[in-house]
Enzyme design. Structure first.
Site, mmCIF file in Angstrom:
data_model
loop_
_atom_site.group_PDB
_atom_site.id
_atom_site.type_symbol
_atom_site.label_atom_id
_atom_site.label_comp_id
_atom_site.label_asym_id
_atom_site.label_seq_id
_atom_site.Cartn_x
_atom_site.Cartn_y
_atom_site.Cartn_z
ATOM 1 N N ASN A 10 -1.824 -5.521 -10.264
ATOM 2 C CA ASN A 10 -2.188 -4.334 -11.040
ATOM 3 C C ASN A 10 -0.948 -3.450 -11.109
ATOM 4 O O ASN A 10 -0.619 -2.757 -10.147
ATOM 5 C CB ASN A 10 -3.359 -3.616 -10.333
ATOM 6 C CG ASN A 10 -3.705 -2.301 -10.999
ATOM 7 O OD1 ASN A 10 -3.258 -1.997 -12.107
ATOM 8 N ND2 ASN A 10 -4.522 -1.507 -10.320
ATOM 9 N N TRP A 11 -0.266 -3.507 -12.257
ATOM 10 C CA TRP A 11 1.013 -2.781 -12.364
ATOM 11 C C TRP A 11 0.827 -1.294 -12.619
ATOM 12 O O TRP A 11 1.780 -0.535 -12.630
ATOM 13 C CB TRP A 11 1.874 -3.403 -13.480
ATOM 14 C CG TRP A 11 2.339 -4.790 -13.180
ATOM 15 C CD1 TRP A 11 2.076 -5.534 -12.066
ATOM 16 C CD2 TRP A 11 3.171 -5.624 -14.004
ATOM 17 N NE1 TRP A 11 2.685 -6.771 -12.158
ATOM 18 C CE2 TRP A 11 3.361 -6.848 -13.336
ATOM 19 C CE3 TRP A 11 3.770 -5.460 -15.255
ATOM 20 C CZ2 TRP A 11 4.123 -7.897 -13.862
ATOM 21 C CZ3 TRP A 11 4.526 -6.490 -15.796
ATOM 22 C CH2 TRP A 11 4.704 -7.700 -15.093
ATOM 23 N N LYS A 12 -0.413 -0.896 -12.881
ATOM 24 C CA LYS A 12 -0.714 0.523 -13.148
ATOM 25 C C LYS A 12 0.185 1.038 -14.278
ATOM 26 O O LYS A 12 0.489 0.283 -15.192
ATOM 27 C CB LYS A 12 -0.595 1.343 -11.856
ATOM 28 C CG LYS A 12 -1.419 0.705 -10.727
ATOM 29 C CD LYS A 12 -1.607 1.567 -9.525
ATOM 30 C CE LYS A 12 -2.443 0.822 -8.502
ATOM 31 N NZ LYS A 12 -2.770 1.587 -7.324
ATOM 32 N N HIS A 99 -11.719 0.928 -11.417
ATOM 33 C CA HIS A 99 -10.710 1.171 -10.379
ATOM 34 C C HIS A 99 -10.865 2.612 -9.877
ATOM 35 O O HIS A 99 -11.184 3.510 -10.647
ATOM 36 C CB HIS A 99 -9.310 0.949 -10.957
ATOM 37 C CG HIS A 99 -8.251 0.941 -9.897
ATOM 38 N ND1 HIS A 99 -7.759 2.108 -9.350
ATOM 39 C CD2 HIS A 99 -7.619 -0.074 -9.268
ATOM 40 C CE1 HIS A 99 -6.869 1.801 -8.426
ATOM 41 N NE2 HIS A 99 -6.764 0.488 -8.342
ATOM 42 N N GLU A 101 -8.800 4.827 -9.199
ATOM 43 C CA GLU A 101 -7.974 5.836 -9.888
ATOM 44 C C GLU A 101 -8.645 6.276 -11.188
ATOM 45 O O GLU A 101 -8.488 7.418 -11.617
ATOM 46 C CB GLU A 101 -6.565 5.275 -10.134
ATOM 47 C CG GLU A 101 -5.774 5.245 -8.826
ATOM 48 C CD GLU A 101 -4.660 4.220 -8.770
ATOM 49 O OE1 GLU A 101 -4.299 3.657 -9.813
ATOM 50 O OE2 GLU A 101 -4.155 3.983 -7.656
ATOM 51 N N GLU A 174 -12.006 -2.273 -2.739
ATOM 52 C CA GLU A 174 -10.783 -1.501 -2.529
ATOM 53 C C GLU A 174 -11.127 -0.168 -1.863
ATOM 54 O O GLU A 174 -11.500 0.792 -2.554
ATOM 55 C CB GLU A 174 -10.102 -1.218 -3.877
ATOM 56 C CG GLU A 174 -9.646 -2.456 -4.603
ATOM 57 C CD GLU A 174 -8.466 -2.149 -5.506
ATOM 58 O OE1 GLU A 174 -7.440 -2.822 -5.362
ATOM 59 O OE2 GLU A 174 -8.552 -1.224 -6.317
ATOM 60 N N GLY A 180 -2.462 2.512 -2.029
ATOM 61 C CA GLY A 180 -1.182 3.195 -2.189
ATOM 62 C C GLY A 180 -0.792 4.046 -0.990
ATOM 63 O O GLY A 180 0.125 4.853 -1.068
ATOM 64 N N SER A 220 -3.048 -1.569 -0.236
ATOM 65 C CA SER A 220 -1.844 -1.749 0.595
ATOM 66 C C SER A 220 -1.651 -3.184 1.069
ATOM 67 O O SER A 220 -1.200 -3.415 2.199
ATOM 68 C CB SER A 220 -1.847 -0.771 1.773
ATOM 69 O OG SER A 220 -1.835 0.561 1.299
ATOM 70 N N GLY A 241 -1.392 -3.705 -5.851
ATOM 71 C CA GLY A 241 -0.762 -2.664 -6.649
ATOM 72 C C GLY A 241 0.742 -2.658 -6.430
ATOM 73 O O GLY A 241 1.479 -3.475 -6.996
ATOM 74 N N GLY A 242 1.211 -1.768 -5.560
ATOM 75 C CA GLY A 242 2.649 -1.568 -5.346
ATOM 76 C C GLY A 242 3.436 -2.857 -5.144
ATOM 77 O O GLY A 242 4.500 -3.049 -5.759
HETATM 78 P P1 PGA Z 1 -1.870 -0.820 -3.646
HETATM 79 O O1 PGA Z 1 -2.881 -0.682 -4.881
HETATM 80 O O2 PGA Z 1 -1.687 -2.287 -3.391
HETATM 81 O O3 PGA Z 1 -0.604 -0.138 -4.136
HETATM 82 O O4 PGA Z 1 -2.479 -0.111 -2.493
HETATM 83 C C1 PGA Z 1 -3.992 -1.538 -5.011
HETATM 84 C C2 PGA Z 1 -4.776 -1.172 -6.236
HETATM 85 O O5 PGA Z 1 -4.814 0.003 -6.594
HETATM 86 O O6 PGA Z 1 -5.377 -2.048 -6.898
#
Ligand code: PGA
Length: 267
Positions: A10-12, A99, A101, A174, A180, A220, A241-242
């Site tokens: 997930n590159w956001k 998600h 976010e 999640e 994050g 994470s 994500g990251g």
């Molecule tokens: P993260 O994000 O790996 O940076 O914690 C995961 C996500 O939001 O899907």
């Protein structure tokens, strides 16, 4: 039943077209060197909308494309929105929905997410539906109640009948406090929630479907913690994500997918 593992990047809101192409190319080359991994693990990239079309070509049977969100509407006068058919048109097979976010920053409710889920099925996309508790929920012992309420809201949107998308739908657990933040859930915490979700899926949709649906962990994930989490019996991979923004880290997470003990269900 052993489910085929899945790792989703997930590159956001990161990456212009050129950097997205470079990153996807590096990941694709890494996958080519790992032919046996490809059988074991489905890999999906979810770049920003603006990079989807440019990644259409590198995506193929070994790399699939997904979007990070979609409109519940089929099209029309909805300024700024992107519908499912448009996503299919640029090569998407999957779409991330709900998600945290989107829930936190854009006020998405369980009801809206359920409408999007219904729209994804209608438009031929496979949903990767996210749920998870926040820190206060966990500290006050409400984790399972919170994820159950989110799950039940999602399940109302799953159409009846044995169409393949229904069986292919993916859940992603999640915990909000782990996204994050660098604080991943422990393998035991992850397994407890995944086992609970699988039981609830089986109760509601039947054992066959509950046993087939893949449940990913996200929050994470890193090369250092992925193997222990992926080794849990009800964990079928990760939503990253990251660490998905660096090819070497993302590939190392794919390498952490454990070998199946039973024959893998190929999709
Ligand atoms: P993260 O994000 O790996 O940076 O914690 C995961 C996500 O939001 O899907």
């Amino acid at each position: 039943m052993k489910r085929r593992a899945m790792v989703v990047g997930n590159w956001k809101m990161n990456g212009l077209i050129e950097t997205a192409q470079e990153l996807a190319q590096e990941i694709l080359e890494g996958l080519m060197e790992r032919e046996n991994r490809q059988l074991l693990c489905e890999v999906v990239l979810c770049p920003p909308f603006t990079a989807l079309y440019a990644l259409h070509a590198p995506s193929s049977s070994s790399l699939k494309l997904g979007a990070q969100n979609m409109s519940p509407e089929p099209g029309g006068a909805f300024t700024g929105e992107i519908c499912g058919l448009m996503l299919r048109n640029v090569g998407c097979r999957y779409v991330i929905l709900g998600h945290s976010e989107r829930r936190i920053h854009f006020g998405e409710s369980d009801a809206l997410i359920a409408r999007k889920l219904e729209a994804a099925f209608r438009d031929g996309l496979i949903p990767i539906a996210c749920l998870g508790e926040n820190l206060a929920d966990r500290e006050e012992g409400r984790t399972l109640d919170v994820v159950d309420a989110q799950l039940q809201a999602l399940l109302t949107a799953i159409p009846e009948g044995p169409q393949p998308a229904r069986q292919q739908m993916v859940l992603a657990y999640e915990p909000v406090w782990a996204i994050g933040t660098g604080h991943n859930a422990t393998p035991e915490q992850v397994q407890e929630v995944h086992r609970f979700l699988r039981q609830r899926l089986s109760d509601t949709l039947g054992e066959e479907l509950g046993g087939r649906m893949r449940i990913l962990y996200g929050g994470s994930l890193k090369p250092q913690n992925a193997a222990a989490i992926f080794a849990q019996p009800d964990v079928d991979g990760g939503l990253v994500g990251g660490a998905s923004l660096k090819a070497a880290e993302f590939l190392a997470i794919i390498d952490a997918v454990s070998n199946p003990k039973e024959p893998v269900l190929i999709r």
